[in-house]
Design a protein around this motif. Structure first.
Motif, mmCIF file in Angstrom:
data_model
loop_
_atom_site.group_PDB
_atom_site.id
_atom_site.type_symbol
_atom_site.label_atom_id
_atom_site.label_comp_id
_atom_site.label_asym_id
_atom_site.label_seq_id
_atom_site.Cartn_x
_atom_site.Cartn_y
_atom_site.Cartn_z
ATOM 1 N N THR A 19 0.324 8.253 -7.149
ATOM 2 C CA THR A 19 -1.018 8.473 -6.608
ATOM 3 C C THR A 19 -0.998 9.620 -5.604
ATOM 4 N N LEU A 20 -0.014 9.610 -4.722
ATOM 5 C CA LEU A 20 0.077 10.670 -3.707
ATOM 6 C C LEU A 20 0.399 12.024 -4.351
ATOM 7 N N ARG A 21 1.248 12.017 -5.365
ATOM 8 C CA ARG A 21 1.571 13.262 -6.089
ATOM 9 C C ARG A 21 0.319 13.855 -6.726
ATOM 10 N N GLU A 22 -0.485 12.985 -7.342
ATOM 11 C CA GLU A 22 -1.725 13.437 -7.982
ATOM 12 C C GLU A 22 -2.678 14.056 -6.972
ATOM 13 N N LYS A 23 -2.621 13.606 -5.730
ATOM 14 C CA LYS A 23 -3.488 14.142 -4.674
ATOM 15 C C LYS A 23 -2.916 15.413 -4.046
ATOM 16 N N GLY A 24 -1.716 15.821 -4.496
ATOM 17 C CA GLY A 24 -1.152 17.086 -4.050
ATOM 18 C C GLY A 24 -0.271 17.031 -2.815
ATOM 19 N N PHE A 25 0.164 15.860 -2.407
ATOM 20 C CA PHE A 25 1.031 15.755 -1.243
ATOM 21 C C PHE A 25 2.447 16.195 -1.603
ATOM 22 N N SER A 26 3.148 16.729 -0.619
ATOM 23 C CA SER A 26 4.524 17.178 -0.842
ATOM 24 C C SER A 26 5.456 15.975 -0.924
ATOM 25 N N GLU A 27 6.614 16.195 -1.555
ATOM 26 C CA GLU A 27 7.592 15.113 -1.722
ATOM 27 C C GLU A 27 8.078 14.592 -0.370
ATOM 28 N N SER A 28 8.217 15.477 0.612
ATOM 29 C CA SER A 28 8.693 15.032 1.928
ATOM 30 C C SER A 28 7.675 14.113 2.595
ATOM 31 N N VAL A 29 6.394 14.441 2.474
ATOM 32 C CA VAL A 29 5.337 13.600 3.052
ATOM 33 C C VAL A 29 5.284 12.265 2.307
ATOM 34 N N ILE A 30 5.360 12.314 0.981
ATOM 35 C CA ILE A 30 5.329 11.091 0.178
ATOM 36 C C ILE A 30 6.481 10.181 0.570
ATOM 37 N N GLY A 31 7.676 10.729 0.672
ATOM 38 C CA GLY A 31 8.845 9.942 1.052
ATOM 39 C C GLY A 31 8.693 9.316 2.423
ATOM 40 N N ALA A 32 8.221 10.103 3.378
ATOM 41 C CA ALA A 32 8.065 9.593 4.743
ATOM 42 C C ALA A 32 7.038 8.468 4.804
ATOM 43 N N VAL A 33 5.910 8.657 4.152
ATOM 44 C CA VAL A 33 4.851 7.641 4.165
ATOM 45 C C VAL A 33 5.334 6.355 3.508
ATOM 46 N N LEU A 34 5.950 6.477 2.346
ATOM 47 C CA LEU A 34 6.399 5.286 1.631
ATOM 48 C C LEU A 34 7.560 4.587 2.336
ATOM 49 N N ASP A 35 8.437 5.353 2.970
ATOM 50 C CA ASP A 35 9.515 4.748 3.753
ATOM 51 C C ASP A 35 8.937 3.925 4.895
ATOM 52 N N ARG A 36 7.929 4.470 5.550
ATOM 53 C CA ARG A 36 7.301 3.755 6.664
ATOM 54 C C ARG A 36 6.612 2.476 6.174
ATOM 55 N N LEU A 37 5.932 2.551 5.036
ATOM 56 C CA LEU A 37 5.273 1.366 4.485
ATOM 57 C C LEU A 37 6.287 0.294 4.089
ATOM 58 N N GLU A 38 7.440 0.708 3.597
ATOM 59 C CA GLU A 38 8.499 -0.262 3.301
ATOM 60 C C GLU A 38 9.033 -0.873 4.582
ATOM 61 N N GLU A 39 9.194 -0.030 5.602
ATOM 62 C CA GLU A 39 9.718 -0.493 6.887
ATOM 63 C C GLU A 39 8.837 -1.583 7.485
ATOM 64 N N VAL A 40 7.512 -1.435 7.379
ATOM 65 C CA VAL A 40 6.590 -2.436 7.929
ATOM 66 C C VAL A 40 6.223 -3.492 6.880
ATOM 67 N N GLN A 41 6.938 -3.482 5.762
ATOM 68 C CA GLN A 41 6.844 -4.472 4.694
ATOM 69 C C GLN A 41 5.484 -4.525 4.008
ATOM 70 N N LEU A 42 4.823 -3.379 3.902
ATOM 71 C CA LEU A 42 3.604 -3.306 3.114
ATOM 72 C C LEU A 42 3.909 -2.977 1.651
ATOM 73 N N ILE A 43 5.102 -2.445 1.419
ATOM 74 C CA ILE A 43 5.591 -2.212 0.063
ATOM 75 C C ILE A 43 6.906 -2.962 -0.073
ATOM 76 N N ASP A 44 7.004 -3.764 -1.118
ATOM 77 C CA ASP A 44 8.230 -4.504 -1.396
ATOM 78 C C ASP A 44 8.323 -4.662 -2.906
ATOM 79 N N ASP A 45 9.107 -3.798 -3.537
ATOM 80 C CA ASP A 45 9.188 -3.806 -5.001
ATOM 81 C C ASP A 45 9.733 -5.119 -5.547
ATOM 82 N N ALA A 46 10.642 -5.766 -4.836
ATOM 83 C CA ALA A 46 11.188 -7.037 -5.302
ATOM 84 C C ALA A 46 10.097 -8.114 -5.308
ATOM 85 N N ALA A 47 9.332 -8.196 -4.235
ATOM 86 C CA ALA A 47 8.239 -9.173 -4.156
ATOM 87 C C ALA A 47 7.158 -8.841 -5.186
ATOM 88 N N PHE A 48 6.867 -7.553 -5.353
ATOM 89 C CA PHE A 48 5.888 -7.123 -6.349
ATOM 90 C C PHE A 48 6.322 -7.581 -7.741
#
Length: 160
Positions: A19-48
């Motif tokens: 979704t972020l790639r489609e909106k034109g965000f850079s890979e570094s921004v995408i990585g940072a945002v998603l890392d932060r969301l994992e850190e605060v447990q808003l993203i959890d692929d195992a639970a998903f």
């Protein structure tokens, strides 16, 4: 934007990164945002993956193969997918397959004889039911066995 995506339903890290790639965000921004969301447990692929397997099996009657495919399409790592699939037992899959077969056989009149027309109709129903289960990811061998048992019971009961 990412938080809005998470509001409707859980998403995998891969889905959000697409979704972020489609909106034109850079890979570094995408990585940072998603890392932060994992850190605060808003993203959890195992639970998903666990939630996905449970709900898709219960609501759509999907078997392991179909669920494995869907998890792969959502970018879930193979190890996490296999771990999530472990929550489904063979008995769970068989019970769901029997339920799906039962729904399809309601109101179906099967001939009880052994003549060519009766065999042809039972074969036709067998192909249809096994195909339906295969499309839903149930193993072909188990599907055929369950269908054969269900057709025998259905014919023996003389249910229309």
């Amino acid at each position: 934007m990412v938080l809005r995506k998470l509001t409707g339903s859980a998403k995998s890290r891969h889905q959000l990164s697409e979704t972020l790639r489609e909106k034109g965000f850079s890979e570094s921004v995408i990585g940072a945002v998603l890392d932060r969301l994992e850190e605060v447990q808003l993203i959890d692929d195992a639970a998903f993956a666990r939630m996905w397997v449970r709900t898709r099996h219960e609501t759509r009657g999907l078997g392991r193969a179909a669920l494995r495919r869907e998890l792969k399409d959502r970018g879930i790592a193979e190890a996490l997918a296999e771990e999530a699939l472990e929550q489904l037992s063979v008995a769970d899959e068989d019970a769901m397959a029997r339920e799906l077969i039962g729904k399809r056989l309601r109101g179906v009149a099967l001939p009880a004889g052994h003549d060519a027309a009766a065999r042809k109709e039972r074969d036709r129903q067998t192909r249809r039911l096994v195909s339906m289960l295969a499309r839903r990811g149930h193993s072909p061998g188990a599907a055929f066995q369950l269908v054969r048992e269900a057709l025998e019971d259905h014919t023996a009961e003389g249910m229309p």
